[in-house]
Design an enzyme around this catalytic site. Structure first.
Site, mmCIF file in Angstrom:
data_model
loop_
_atom_site.group_PDB
_atom_site.id
_atom_site.type_symbol
_atom_site.label_atom_id
_atom_site.label_comp_id
_atom_site.label_asym_id
_atom_site.label_seq_id
_atom_site.Cartn_x
_atom_site.Cartn_y
_atom_site.Cartn_z
ATOM 1 N N TYR A 234 0.848 -1.204 0.000
ATOM 2 C CA TYR A 234 0.000 0.000 0.000
ATOM 3 C C TYR A 234 0.874 1.241 0.000
ATOM 4 O O TYR A 234 1.849 1.300 0.741
ATOM 5 C CB TYR A 234 -0.916 0.033 1.231
ATOM 6 C CG TYR A 234 -2.367 -0.023 0.810
ATOM 7 C CD1 TYR A 234 -2.926 1.039 0.109
ATOM 8 C CD2 TYR A 234 -3.159 -1.133 1.076
ATOM 9 C CE1 TYR A 234 -4.239 0.985 -0.315
ATOM 10 C CE2 TYR A 234 -4.475 -1.197 0.653
ATOM 11 C CZ TYR A 234 -5.012 -0.132 -0.051
ATOM 12 O OH TYR A 234 -6.303 -0.185 -0.487
ATOM 13 N N ARG B 220 -1.120 -2.551 -18.652
ATOM 14 C CA ARG B 220 -2.417 -1.880 -18.703
ATOM 15 C C ARG B 220 -2.444 -0.760 -17.654
ATOM 16 O O ARG B 220 -2.300 -1.029 -16.463
ATOM 17 C CB ARG B 220 -3.477 -2.935 -18.364
ATOM 18 C CG ARG B 220 -4.884 -2.642 -18.731
ATOM 19 C CD ARG B 220 -5.648 -3.938 -18.889
ATOM 20 N NE ARG B 220 -5.227 -4.572 -20.131
ATOM 21 C CZ ARG B 220 -5.634 -4.171 -21.331
ATOM 22 N NH1 ARG B 220 -6.504 -3.194 -21.468
ATOM 23 N NH2 ARG B 220 -5.185 -4.752 -22.417
ATOM 24 N N GLU C 10 -0.552 4.828 -0.575
ATOM 25 C CA GLU C 10 -1.348 6.034 -0.836
ATOM 26 C C GLU C 10 -0.488 7.269 -0.652
ATOM 27 O O GLU C 10 0.289 7.359 0.308
ATOM 28 C CB GLU C 10 -2.563 6.082 0.103
ATOM 29 C CG GLU C 10 -3.657 5.139 -0.347
ATOM 30 C CD GLU C 10 -4.889 5.197 0.546
ATOM 31 O OE1 GLU C 10 -4.835 5.842 1.604
ATOM 32 O OE2 GLU C 10 -5.894 4.575 0.163
ATOM 33 N N LYS D 148 -1.085 0.489 -25.168
ATOM 34 C CA LYS D 148 -1.410 0.367 -26.585
ATOM 35 C C LYS D 148 -0.096 0.407 -27.377
ATOM 36 O O LYS D 148 0.725 -0.472 -27.162
ATOM 37 C CB LYS D 148 -2.434 1.425 -26.965
ATOM 38 C CG LYS D 148 -3.751 1.200 -26.178
ATOM 39 C CD LYS D 148 -4.849 2.205 -26.443
ATOM 40 C CE LYS D 148 -6.060 1.903 -25.569
ATOM 41 N NZ LYS D 148 -7.126 2.927 -25.699
ATOM 42 N N THR E 213 -2.925 6.017 -22.219
ATOM 43 C CA THR E 213 -2.763 4.684 -21.658
ATOM 44 C C THR E 213 -1.293 4.317 -21.836
ATOM 45 O O THR E 213 -0.558 4.982 -22.570
ATOM 46 C CB THR E 213 -3.597 3.635 -22.415
ATOM 47 O OG1 THR E 213 -3.139 3.583 -23.767
ATOM 48 C CG2 THR E 213 -5.072 3.971 -22.399
ATOM 49 N N ASP F 275 -5.480 13.538 -25.588
ATOM 50 C CA ASP F 275 -5.509 12.135 -25.134
ATOM 51 C C ASP F 275 -4.825 11.297 -26.203
ATOM 52 O O ASP F 275 -5.389 11.042 -27.262
ATOM 53 C CB ASP F 275 -6.965 11.693 -24.923
ATOM 54 C CG ASP F 275 -7.081 10.245 -24.484
ATOM 55 O OD1 ASP F 275 -6.084 9.499 -24.579
ATOM 56 O OD2 ASP F 275 -8.182 9.852 -24.058
HETATM 57 C C1 LIG Z 1 -8.129 3.276 -24.897
HETATM 58 C C2 LIG Z 1 -8.468 4.697 -24.698
HETATM 59 C C3 LIG Z 1 -8.782 5.199 -23.423
HETATM 60 C C4 LIG Z 1 -9.082 4.352 -22.225
HETATM 61 O O1 LIG Z 1 -8.194 3.488 -21.806
HETATM 62 P P1 LIG Z 1 -8.594 2.365 -20.721
HETATM 63 O O2 LIG Z 1 -7.267 2.010 -20.193
HETATM 64 O O3 LIG Z 1 -9.285 1.303 -21.467
HETATM 65 O O4 LIG Z 1 -9.445 3.013 -19.709
HETATM 66 C C5 LIG Z 1 -8.973 6.564 -23.287
HETATM 67 N N1 LIG Z 1 -8.902 7.385 -24.343
HETATM 68 C C6 LIG Z 1 -8.634 6.924 -25.582
HETATM 69 C C7 LIG Z 1 -8.565 7.893 -26.709
HETATM 70 C C8 LIG Z 1 -8.432 5.568 -25.803
HETATM 71 O O5 LIG Z 1 -8.204 5.128 -27.041
#
Ligand SMILES: *Cc1c(COP(=O)(O)O)cnc(C)c1O
Length: 422
Positions: A45, A226, A47, A220, A217, A191
């Site tokens: 933990y 993840r 926090e 990807k 993220t 994003d």
């Molecule tokens: C995949 C994605 C997310 C979210 O990611 P998670 O880890 O699945 O919550 C947010 N914004 C965009 C543009 C994405 O492609």
């Protein structure tokens, strides 16, 4: 001993080894990333933030988390990073929580055109809590018209503008987005969940100098565990005049950190943060830069082969790792769902996806989305992707013939034996 889950994990590994993984948001991490995620750090933990924890015994995880922060800042040229968000959606949620009040107007990319749920979709908290508005692509070009974005922003006067998508194959004009944000007094959030790895490798436009805040993220194209991150090219004083009790202006970094913890989350996942640190290290190596440029080469090869076969790709091609295929030009009677089902039976994993101005529902769709990040990690190159397009087309053509699909499944499995995983 739990043999049930162990056997299921073994089955999933076999599935991953044997198929064509074309889901644009997926990738295969290194063994080192996996090992960090499966480590004893999950027991801890922590926090708070490095040096300011609510628990004892954090001296080791403090070093780990700081290393993750330093590495991701160096990788993207950022001054600030928060590596605690459990996912991309959580990273966005924390930014919204930190910046907005319920009911505030936000402007994001239309979900049906390739945007993400967390950018204001009515089924997501972002669309329930905030007053969400959208820009989209043009029907004829499949490309975002920046003059229209400016027009909508003038009308809506959003507090936050979001650029970035889950299924847009073109690069983003961050400079123009920032101009528009400045004109209406909005904060600009980029994003980069999908193309983050390609941006880290300097192969796409750099959002850091132009977006006030960047979220992503890590799993990807970036090929980490993840998870999510929040970055700022430069920290800045909050524009709403918020001050501390002493009257000092509050920096944006403080607002974002508080929004993640305690605003949004409890204890950070230090095992995942360690795995993020490994991935950031890997992404800074020359080998990763070669990988990222191969991802784009492979996507272009795939796009060209698809167009040659008569498929319509939204926007006509790709600048990044993915593309959205509108099946209607070649197979008007085949839905994305039907194509996905046939392909999955042949171990070619794709996902059905709405195309802009789709005539079908989100559950059937007229499109499929494919990406090259995962199979490029396995070692496939341009010619292989041309072959994959042939095989995809064969399966869609023979979608109702179980024998043909079975033959193709065996060929896919045989082919992937040449590219071992773990
Ligand atoms: C995949 C994605 C997310 C979210 O990611 P998670 O880890 O699945 O919550 C947010 N914004 C965009 C543009 C994405 O492609």
């Amino acid at each position: 001993m739990d043999t049930q889950i162990a056997n299921l994990i073994a089955s999933e590994l076999e599935r991953q080894r044997n198929g064509f993984e074309l889901i644009a948001s997926e990738n295969f991490t290194s063994k080192q990333v996996l090992d960090a995620m499966g480590s004893c750090l999950t027991n801890k933990y922590a926090e708070g933030y490095p040096g300011k924890r609510y628990y004892g015994g954090c001296e080791v995880v403090d070093v780990i988390e700081q290393l993750a922060i330093d590495r991701v800042c160096a990788l993207f040229g950022a001054e600030y990073a928060n590596v605690q968000p459990h996912s991309g959606a959580q990273a966005n949620a924390a930014v919204f929580l930190g910046l907005l009040n319920p009911g505030d107007a936000i402007l994001g990319f239309e979900l049906a055109h390739g945007g993400h749920l967390s950018h204001g979709s009515p089924v997501n908290f972002s669309g329930k809590v905030y007053d969400a508005h959208f820009y989209g692509v043009e029907e004829d070009s499949g490309i975002i018209d920046m003059d229209k974005v400016a027009e909508i922003a003038q009308k809506v006067r959003p507090k936050l503008i979001i650029c970035g998508a889950s299924a847009y194959s073109r690069d983003w004009d961050y400079i123009r987005f920032r101009q528009i944000a400045d004109e209406v007094g909005a904060i600009l959030l980029g994003d980069i969940s999908h193309p983050a790895g390609l941006i880290a490798a300097d192969l796409l436009n750099d959002p850091l100098p132009h977006c006030h805040i960047v979220t992503s993220t890590t799993h990807k194209t970036l090929r980490g565990p993840r998870g999510g991150i929040i970055l700022m090219g430069k920290d800045f004083i909050n524009p709403w005049g918020r001050t501390t009790k002493k009257g000092d202006p509050i920096m944006m970094s403080t607002i974002l950190n508080s929004a993640v913890f305690p605003g949004m989350q409890g204890g950070p996942l230090e095992h995942v943060i360690a795995a993020k640190a490994v991935a950031f290290y890997e992404a800074a190596q020359d080998e990763y830069k070669k990988y990222a440029s191969q991802v784009i080469k492979n996507a272009k090869s795939m796009a060209t082969a698809l167009v040659q076969k008569g498929y319509n790709i939204i926007s006509g091609g790709t600048d990044n790792h993915l593309m959205l295929i509108d099946l209607r030009s070649k197979y008007p009677d085949v839905s994305g769902k039907e194509a996905e089902n046939a392909l999955v039976k042949a171990h070619i994993t794709v996902n059905k996806n709405m195309v802009p101005f789709d005539s079908r529902t989100p559950l059937t769709t007229s499109g499929i989305r494919v990406g090259t990040a995962a199979l490029t990690s396995r070692g496939l190159v341009e010619d292989d992707f041309e072959m994959i397009v042939d095989w995809i087309d064969y399966v869609i053509q023979n979608r109702n013939d179980e024998t043909s699909i079975q033959v193709m499944q065996e060929r896919v499995q045989q082919f992937m034996k040449n590219f071992p995983l773990y």
